[in-house]
Design an enzyme around this catalytic site. Structure first.
Site, PDB file in Angstrom:
ATOM      1  N   LYS A  47     -41.933 -40.567  16.732  1.00  0.00           N
ATOM      2  CA  LYS A  47     -41.992 -40.712  15.289  1.00  0.00           C
ATOM      3  C   LYS A  47     -40.839 -41.564  14.771  1.00  0.00           C
ATOM      4  O   LYS A  47     -40.860 -42.023  13.631  1.00  0.00           O
ATOM      5  CB  LYS A  47     -41.894 -39.317  14.622  1.00  0.00           C
ATOM      6  CG  LYS A  47     -42.948 -38.337  15.012  1.00  0.00           C
ATOM      7  CD  LYS A  47     -42.630 -36.979  14.395  1.00  0.00           C
ATOM      8  CE  LYS A  47     -43.415 -35.899  15.095  1.00  0.00           C
ATOM      9  NZ  LYS A  47     -42.895 -34.554  14.763  1.00  0.00           N
ATOM     10  N   GLU A 103     -38.936 -49.950  18.278  1.00  0.00           N
ATOM     11  CA  GLU A 103     -38.237 -48.682  18.513  1.00  0.00           C
ATOM     12  C   GLU A 103     -37.129 -48.481  17.496  1.00  0.00           C
ATOM     13  O   GLU A 103     -36.577 -49.448  16.963  1.00  0.00           O
ATOM     14  CB  GLU A 103     -37.604 -48.691  19.919  1.00  0.00           C
ATOM     15  CG  GLU A 103     -38.441 -48.000  20.986  1.00  0.00           C
ATOM     16  CD  GLU A 103     -38.410 -46.472  20.881  1.00  0.00           C
ATOM     17  OE1 GLU A 103     -38.134 -45.942  19.783  1.00  0.00           O
ATOM     18  OE2 GLU A 103     -38.689 -45.820  21.890  1.00  0.00           O
ATOM     19  N   ASP A 104     -36.822 -47.239  17.221  1.00  0.00           N
ATOM     20  CA  ASP A 104     -35.675 -46.962  16.356  1.00  0.00           C
ATOM     21  C   ASP A 104     -34.366 -47.073  17.130  1.00  0.00           C
ATOM     22  O   ASP A 104     -33.423 -47.683  16.657  1.00  0.00           O
ATOM     23  CB  ASP A 104     -35.809 -45.576  15.696  1.00  0.00           C
ATOM     24  CG  ASP A 104     -36.066 -44.463  16.696  1.00  0.00           C
ATOM     25  OD1 ASP A 104     -36.572 -44.745  17.801  1.00  0.00           O
ATOM     26  OD2 ASP A 104     -35.768 -43.298  16.380  1.00  0.00           O
ATOM     27  N   ASP A 107     -31.248 -45.466  23.659  1.00  0.00           N
ATOM     28  CA  ASP A 107     -30.113 -44.600  23.974  1.00  0.00           C
ATOM     29  C   ASP A 107     -29.810 -44.767  25.465  1.00  0.00           C
ATOM     30  O   ASP A 107     -29.115 -45.698  25.862  1.00  0.00           O
ATOM     31  CB  ASP A 107     -30.543 -43.173  23.610  1.00  0.00           C
ATOM     32  CG  ASP A 107     -29.386 -42.234  23.368  1.00  0.00           C
ATOM     33  OD1 ASP A 107     -28.461 -42.244  24.184  1.00  0.00           O
ATOM     34  OD2 ASP A 107     -29.411 -41.488  22.384  1.00  0.00           O
ATOM     35  N   LYS A 135     -27.434 -48.221  21.811  1.00  0.00           N
ATOM     36  CA  LYS A 135     -26.130 -47.627  22.155  1.00  0.00           C
ATOM     37  C   LYS A 135     -25.735 -48.121  23.546  1.00  0.00           C
ATOM     38  O   LYS A 135     -26.100 -47.494  24.553  1.00  0.00           O
ATOM     39  CB  LYS A 135     -26.226 -46.094  22.161  1.00  0.00           C
ATOM     40  CG  LYS A 135     -26.582 -45.471  20.819  1.00  0.00           C
ATOM     41  CD  LYS A 135     -26.677 -43.960  20.959  1.00  0.00           C
ATOM     42  CE  LYS A 135     -27.065 -43.292  19.672  1.00  0.00           C
ATOM     43  NZ  LYS A 135     -27.274 -41.833  19.837  1.00  0.00           N
ATOM     44  N   PHE A 156     -24.315 -39.325  18.068  1.00  0.00           N
ATOM     45  CA  PHE A 156     -25.637 -38.875  17.643  1.00  0.00           C
ATOM     46  C   PHE A 156     -25.804 -39.202  16.165  1.00  0.00           C
ATOM     47  O   PHE A 156     -25.011 -38.785  15.335  1.00  0.00           O
ATOM     48  CB  PHE A 156     -25.805 -37.371  17.882  1.00  0.00           C
ATOM     49  CG  PHE A 156     -27.235 -36.947  17.735  1.00  0.00           C
ATOM     50  CD1 PHE A 156     -28.132 -37.181  18.766  1.00  0.00           C
ATOM     51  CD2 PHE A 156     -27.694 -36.366  16.563  1.00  0.00           C
ATOM     52  CE1 PHE A 156     -29.471 -36.824  18.622  1.00  0.00           C
ATOM     53  CE2 PHE A 156     -29.023 -36.007  16.416  1.00  0.00           C
ATOM     54  CZ  PHE A 156     -29.911 -36.238  17.456  1.00  0.00           C
ATOM     55  N   VAL A 157     -26.853 -39.990  15.860  1.00  0.00           N
ATOM     56  CA  VAL A 157     -27.072 -40.404  14.473  1.00  0.00           C
ATOM     57  C   VAL A 157     -28.465 -39.971  14.008  1.00  0.00           C
ATOM     58  O   VAL A 157     -29.388 -39.807  14.817  1.00  0.00           O
ATOM     59  CB  VAL A 157     -26.923 -41.933  14.288  1.00  0.00           C
ATOM     60  CG1 VAL A 157     -25.473 -42.345  14.415  1.00  0.00           C
ATOM     61  CG2 VAL A 157     -27.807 -42.705  15.269  1.00  0.00           C
ATOM     62  N   ASP A 163     -34.110 -38.230  13.935  1.00  0.00           N
ATOM     63  CA  ASP A 163     -34.029 -36.823  13.540  1.00  0.00           C
ATOM     64  C   ASP A 163     -33.012 -36.041  14.349  1.00  0.00           C
ATOM     65  O   ASP A 163     -32.585 -36.460  15.422  1.00  0.00           O
ATOM     66  CB  ASP A 163     -35.394 -36.146  13.743  1.00  0.00           C
ATOM     67  CG  ASP A 163     -35.700 -35.915  15.223  1.00  0.00           C
ATOM     68  OD1 ASP A 163     -35.592 -36.883  16.013  1.00  0.00           O
ATOM     69  OD2 ASP A 163     -36.010 -34.774  15.604  1.00  0.00           O
ATOM     70  N   ARG A 169     -35.106 -37.310   9.008  1.00  0.00           N
ATOM     71  CA  ARG A 169     -35.782 -38.595   9.235  1.00  0.00           C
ATOM     72  C   ARG A 169     -35.918 -39.405   7.954  1.00  0.00           C
ATOM     73  O   ARG A 169     -35.955 -40.631   7.991  1.00  0.00           O
ATOM     74  CB  ARG A 169     -37.196 -38.369   9.791  1.00  0.00           C
ATOM     75  CG  ARG A 169     -37.262 -37.860  11.216  1.00  0.00           C
ATOM     76  CD  ARG A 169     -38.692 -37.984  11.735  1.00  0.00           C
ATOM     77  NE  ARG A 169     -38.982 -37.113  12.866  1.00  0.00           N
ATOM     78  CZ  ARG A 169     -38.732 -37.418  14.143  1.00  0.00           C
ATOM     79  NH1 ARG A 169     -38.159 -38.561  14.446  1.00  0.00           N
ATOM     80  NH2 ARG A 169     -39.038 -36.583  15.109  1.00  0.00           N
TER      81      ARG A 169
HETATM   82  C1  PRP Z   1     -36.040 -41.229  20.694  1.00  0.00           C
HETATM   83  C2  PRP Z   1     -36.223 -42.680  20.295  1.00  0.00           C
HETATM   84  C3  PRP Z   1     -36.604 -43.346  21.564  1.00  0.00           C
HETATM   85  C4  PRP Z   1     -35.898 -42.520  22.611  1.00  0.00           C
HETATM   86  C5  PRP Z   1     -34.666 -43.238  23.030  1.00  0.00           C
HETATM   87  O1  PRP Z   1     -37.273 -40.593  20.600  1.00  0.00           O
HETATM   88  O2  PRP Z   1     -37.210 -42.836  19.306  1.00  0.00           O
HETATM   89  O3  PRP Z   1     -38.004 -43.306  21.777  1.00  0.00           O
HETATM   90  O4  PRP Z   1     -35.560 -41.274  22.031  1.00  0.00           O
HETATM   91  O5  PRP Z   1     -33.953 -42.502  23.995  1.00  0.00           O
HETATM   92  P1  PRP Z   1     -33.667 -43.041  25.451  1.00  0.00           P
HETATM   93  O6  PRP Z   1     -33.258 -44.488  25.358  1.00  0.00           O
HETATM   94  O7  PRP Z   1     -32.515 -42.168  25.919  1.00  0.00           O
HETATM   95  O8  PRP Z   1     -34.878 -42.851  26.285  1.00  0.00           O
HETATM   96  P2  PRP Z   1     -37.470 -39.001  20.623  1.00  0.00           P
HETATM   97  O9  PRP Z   1     -37.918 -38.601  21.980  1.00  0.00           O
HETATM   98  O10 PRP Z   1     -36.256 -38.335  20.063  1.00  0.00           O
HETATM   99  O11 PRP Z   1     -38.718 -38.787  19.681  1.00  0.00           O
HETATM  100  P3  PRP Z   1     -38.913 -39.145  18.121  1.00  0.00           P
HETATM  101  O12 PRP Z   1     -38.999 -40.653  18.039  1.00  0.00           O
HETATM  102  O13 PRP Z   1     -40.195 -38.473  17.768  1.00  0.00           O
HETATM  103  O14 PRP Z   1     -37.731 -38.606  17.361  1.00  0.00           O
END
Ligand code: PRP
Length: 184
Positions: A47, A103-104, A107, A135, A156-157, A163, A169
Site C-alpha cells: 500500500k 515504490e515508496d 530499505d 535508504k 524508520f519514517v 506506515d 500513511r
Molecule cells: C515496504 C515498502 C517496500 C518494502 C521495502 O512495504 O513499501 O515495498 O517495504 O522494504 P525492503 O527494501 O526492505 O524490502 P511493506 O511491506 O511495509 O508494505 P506496505 O507498502 O503495505 O506498507
C-alpha cells in the site's frame, strides 16, 4: 491530516509536502523524457506507494497505464524479513510493455530485488524502478533504481504512504516517530 494532528507522535519532519511535490514533478519530467513514444505501464506496489503513484502518475504527461501489486515483505514491525509473498498480482499480461515499478521506499532492497526478477521473467520489454525514498545504509542487496526521489538515513519514517502498524500513511510529509508512538 497534518503533523499537528498527531500531537506528540512525531519526532521531526524529514521531508515536507512541498519538497515531496517538487521532487515528484522532477521525477515525472525525467520519466516523460525517457519514455516518450513508448508504451509505459506504471506498477504501484501497495500500500505504501499509493501516494507517490497518485501524484507521479498525474504529473507525468505521457498517456501511461496503471496496475498494482501487493506484496508482503514485513508485517507490522519496523524491520524487513526478506520473505516476499504476492498478496495481489497484476491484473494484466505485461508482455512487450515497458514497466516502471513505483515504490515508496527501498530499505533492504529485498522486496524490489524479488519483484524485478519476477516481473522481468514475464516478458516485459523493460522493467525499471522509481522509488521515492531509498535508504543506502540499509541495503542488503544492490538494486538498480533508475529514478530515486531522496536518499535518506536509515531511520524508520512514516507518512506519504509509509506506515507504522497501518497508521500515519495519510500524513502529507515524511516524518520520524517519537519513541512513545511505537508503544501505542
Ligand atoms: C515496504 C515498502 C517496500 C518494502 C521495502 O512495504 O513499501 O515495498 O517495504 O522494504 P525492503 O527494501 O526492505 O524490502 P511493506 O511491506 O511495509 O508494505 P506496505 O507498502 O503495505 O506498507
Amino acid at each position: 491530516m497534518e503533523p499537528a494532528d498527531l500531537g506528540s507522535d512525531l519526532l521531526s519532519v524529514m521531508l515536507t509536502s512541498e519538497q515531496l511535490a517538487t521532487r515528484v514533478a522532477e521525477l515525472a519530467a525525467a520519466i516523460d523524457a525517457d519514455y516518450a513514444g513508448r508504451d509505459l505501464l506504471l506498477v504501484g506496489v501497495l500500500k505504501g506507494a499509493v501516494m507517490v503513484m497518485a501524484d507521479l502518475s498525474r504529473a507525468v504527461h505521457l498517456p501511461v497505464r496503471m496496475d498494482f501489486m501487493a506484496v508482503s515483505s514485513y508485517g507490522s514491525g519496523t524491520r524487513s524479513s526478506g520473505v516476499v509473498r504476492i498478496l495481489k498480482d497484476l491484473d494484466a499480461d505485461i508482455t512487450g510493455l515497458d514497466v516502471l515499478i513505483v515504490e515508496d521506499v527501498v530499505d533492504s532492497g529485498l522486496t524490489l530485488s524479488w519483484l524485478l526478477h519476477n516481473l522481468r521473467s514475464r516478458g516485459a520489454a523493460s522493467v525499471e524502478v522509481c522509488a521515492l525514498l531509498r535508504k543506502p545504509d540499509a541495503a542488503q542487496v544492490q538494486v538498480d533504481v533508475a529514478y530515486v526521489g531522496f536518499d535518506i538515513p536509515n531511520e524508520f519514517v512514516v507518512g506519504y504512504g509509509l506506515d507504522y502498524a497501518e497508521r500515519y500513511r495519510t500524513l502529507p510529509c515524511v516524518a520520524t516517530l517519537a519513541p512513545s508512538a511505537y508503544r501505542g
